[in-house]
Design an enzyme around this catalytic site. Structure first.
Site: not given
Ligand code: CP3
Length: 344
Positions: A26, A30, A39, A76, A153
């Site tokens: 991540r 973030r 963003r 994602d 999911y």
């Molecule tokens: O690693 C990286 O930086 C690459 C980008 C990446 C994102 N999601 C961007 C994202 C990766 C590898 C993921 C994987 C992901 N997404 C997982 C597996 C890894 C883990 O954390 O267990 C899962 C379960 C998800 C599903 C998901 N996406 C959730 C539950 C959420 C909301 C809460 C959160 O984690 O922020 C997301 C949103 C998300 N995915 C954001 C980002 C940058 C936040 C979005 C924003 O900026 O509003």
């Protein structure tokens, strides 16, 4: 073209590295104010993911700003359900929400197998742009969710503490669950192959909800599908499997001949994991993300302790899960620098 820094690829293949490489789950998005700035100018999360120029920009940011040894494509894991025909929304500060969920065999029947090149061409475009922008500095990591986590999911419809609807589905509709896992697996293989064709140098499979299954369930509903994905990819690029919280499956993962690297969360001991997994895999991890709330001296000392525990070879330094949004960028950088400056 040869990469200037291929430490992570060499570590994954078990070749000698002069220092331990580091990247952070991540890292794209973030924590970086630079991400939030870009963003703020854009619409919702899904629009960001579908804009290759934006995805490219925020994928390269951590390489420039944090100095990590790899980039991970900004996307994602939930793009797969969407490409299969199950739409999701990303609700601000709450997370993913699926307006319609999977309940019956007919629901599974109605899904299509995603074709990586056509249905997910925006991710491939982002990978191509990013490879050009990186200019062979560091490898680019592609990724997908593991079939069980994606099913979780699709059936639950949102995040959850227990994922009890998804687990109920395994107990009450095992055949339908297997049919769904089969479609997700085929989609994921197409998708990851398309990512590699577009330029991804290695791939990681995220099984974020691995730890909530029993060992027997994991062996029935999760591991065989991960093995198939890994088998389809491993001759093309190194494969990493991260099964969060699944202590019980480390020995089995060690025997998964097609995967190169096993990701560990911060609850897994380095020495014990090495014993369970054996000598033939690279281990990735595993500092507690909350360590980065600590002071600089503690972050550095703990990072060095972690490196000593894993040893100088076959280790890719990382956190045990993704960065939290409220971590300070300087603390994150401190962790990365601590790994890079460590002398054996
Ligand atoms: O690693 C990286 O930086 C690459 C980008 C990446 C994102 N999601 C961007 C994202 C990766 C590898 C993921 C994987 C992901 N997404 C997982 C597996 C890894 C883990 O954390 O267990 C899962 C379960 C998800 C599903 C998901 N996406 C959730 C539950 C959420 C909301 C809460 C959160 O984690 O922020 C997301 C949103 C998300 N995915 C954001 C980002 C940058 C936040 C979005 C924003 O900026 O509003």
């Amino acid at each position: 073209m040869n990469l200037q820094n291929d430490l992570i690829l060499r570590a994954a293949r078990g070749e000698k590295t002069e220092r331990t490489p580091v990247w952070l789950m991540r890292q794209a998005g973030r924590v970086l104010p630079e991400y939030r700035e870009v963003r703020a100018k854009m619409g919702g999360f899904k629009e960001l993911v579908k804009s290759p120029e934006f995805a490219c920009e925020v994928t390269v940011q951590p390489v420039d700003i944090l100095g990590v040894d790899a980039a991970i494509i900004f996307s994602d894991i939930l793009v797969i359900p969407e490409a299969m025909g199950l739409d999701y929304e990303m609700v601000e500060s709450r997370g993913p929400l699926f307006p319609k969920t999977i309940r019956t065999a007919a629901d599974v029947e109605a899904l299509r197998v995603a074709n990586g090149v056509d249905d997910l061409s925006y991710v491939c475009d982002a990978i191509r742009l990013t490879k050009a922008a990186l200019g062979n500095r560091v490898p680019l990591i592609g990724f997908a969710g593991a079939p069980w986590t994606i099913l979780a999911y699709m059936v639950e419809g949102s995040g959850s503490k227990t994922f009890s609807k998804a687990k109920r589905f395994l107990y009450t509709e095992p055949q339908t669950a297997h049919a769904l896992l089969e479609k997700i697996t085929q989609s994921t293989i197409h998708y990851l192959k398309a990512q590699v064709a577009a330029g991804a140098d290695l791939v990681q499979i995220f099984d974020s909800w691995a730890g909530i299954l029993s060992p027997a369930q994991y062996r029935e509903f999760a591991l065989p599908y991960i093995a198939r994905i890994s088998e389809a990819l491993h001759t093309l690029v190194p494969v990493t499997v991260f099964a969060k919280d699944a202590h019980f499956i480390r020995r089995d993962l060690g025997q998964l001949s097609s995967c190169h690297t096993i990701g560990l969360d911060w609850t897994m001991d380095a020495t014990e994991s090495r014993q369970l997994i054996g000598p033939d895999k690279t281990l990735q991890g595993n500092a507690d993300p909350c360590l980065l709330y600590s002071d600089f001296a503690t972050i550095k000392a703990e990072a060095h302790k972690m490196l000593r525990q894993f040893g100088s070879q076959r280790h890719i330094a990382n956190l045990g899960h993704g960065l939290y949004p409220d971590l300070e960028k300087d603390k994150v950088r401190c962790f990365v620098d601590a790994v890079k400056e460590f002398q054996w």
